[in-house]
Enzyme design. Structure first.
Site, PDB file in Angstrom:
ATOM      1  N   GLU A  90      -2.055  -7.214   7.302  1.00 13.88           N
ATOM      2  CA  GLU A  90      -0.774  -7.175   8.005  1.00 13.88           C
ATOM      3  C   GLU A  90      -0.870  -8.047   9.248  1.00 13.88           C
ATOM      4  O   GLU A  90      -1.976  -8.339   9.750  1.00 13.88           O
ATOM      5  CB  GLU A  90      -0.446  -5.723   8.386  1.00 13.88           C
ATOM      6  CG  GLU A  90       0.893  -5.521   9.078  1.00 13.88           C
ATOM      7  CD  GLU A  90       2.066  -5.922   8.202  1.00 13.88           C
ATOM      8  OE1 GLU A  90       2.331  -7.145   8.122  1.00 13.88           O
ATOM      9  OE2 GLU A  90       2.719  -5.040   7.620  1.00 13.88           O
ATOM     10  N   HIS A 138       0.825  -1.205   0.000  1.00 10.20           N
ATOM     11  CA  HIS A 138       0.000   0.000   0.000  1.00 10.20           C
ATOM     12  C   HIS A 138       0.864   1.262   0.000  1.00 10.20           C
ATOM     13  O   HIS A 138       2.056   1.229   0.334  1.00 10.20           O
ATOM     14  CB  HIS A 138      -0.913   0.013   1.234  1.00 10.20           C
ATOM     15  CG  HIS A 138      -0.152  -0.039   2.528  1.00 10.20           C
ATOM     16  ND1 HIS A 138       0.433   1.070   3.093  1.00 10.20           N
ATOM     17  CD2 HIS A 138       0.137  -1.077   3.349  1.00 10.20           C
ATOM     18  CE1 HIS A 138       1.050   0.734   4.205  1.00 10.20           C
ATOM     19  NE2 HIS A 138       0.893  -0.569   4.388  1.00 10.20           N
TER      20      HIS A 138
END
Length: 209
Positions: free
Chosen positions: A83, A10
């Site tokens: 994550e 990202h």
């Protein structure tokens, strides 16, 4: 049959810029992160691909949404692409984590794959989820190119797993914001093709810390 995965980290977040551990907590893309996502989307607009997937955390979804606006794909979210959950360390800088939770932070920094952070998870557990997700996507999209927006920790674990680098070995590679990483999946085995490509960027891309 081979599935080509373009795995993207990202764009930069406000917390990336401040050096805060994010884990499952959300932090919006910074101005630079928005720029990075837009540059990624411009590069992907020149590439044919079958599907666009993303972690369900805001920073990944924001990045994927800006890509989708340019390419016309639907963003399909999957929590297995998240994550690693960092539990009680989330939201803290490394200095704060070391001061407030010295033993937990020392265990985290040592990189043991099966060590579970209180209220969080192990890196090995998160890797299993990511691998499971990619294998399912490979079966769903045989002989196709698939774009996935995910996170630095996931990418780092996949690289180590692919190249046989022990999880606790100190990291000697970068995992940059908005980086382009290609892995090909064939018969359940991942093969690294491209790592850390940021040719599309013309500014700073922060390493995963």
């Amino acid at each position: 049959m081979t599935t080509e995965f373009i795995l993207l980290r990202h764009g930069e977040t406000e917390w990336n810029a401040l050096g805060r551990l994010q884990g499952h907590l959300n932090s919006s893309l910074s101005r630079e992160g928005l720029r990075q996502a837009d540059v990624l989307s411009a590069r992907l607009a020149t590439l044919s691909f079958q599907a666009l997937y993303s972690s369900d955390l805001d920073r990944a979804v924001q990045t994927a949404a800006r890509i989708a606006t340019r390419t016309g794909h639907d963003v399909r979210q999957d929590p297995r692409l998240r994550e690693r959950g960092l539990g009680i360390l989330e939201g803290l800088t490394r200095a704060e984590a070391r001061e407030r939770h010295p033993e937990v932070f020392a265990t985290y920094a040592a990189g043991g794959p099966d060590d579970v952070i209180p209220q969080g998870e192990s890196s090995a557990g998160r890797l299993r989820l990511a691998r499971q997700c990619l294998e399912e996507l490979g079966a769903r999209h045989p002989d196709a190119r698939v774009v996935v927006v995910t996170h630095g920790g996931v990418l780092s674990s996949l690289l180590r797993d692919c190249l046989g680098i022990p999880p606790a070995t100190p990291r000697a590679f970068s995992v940059l914001n908005a980086s382009w990483n290609q892995f090909d999946l064939q018969a359940g085995a991942l093969r690294l093709v491209t790592w850390g490509d940021v040719n599309h960027l013309r500014g700073l891309s922060l390493d995963d810390t």
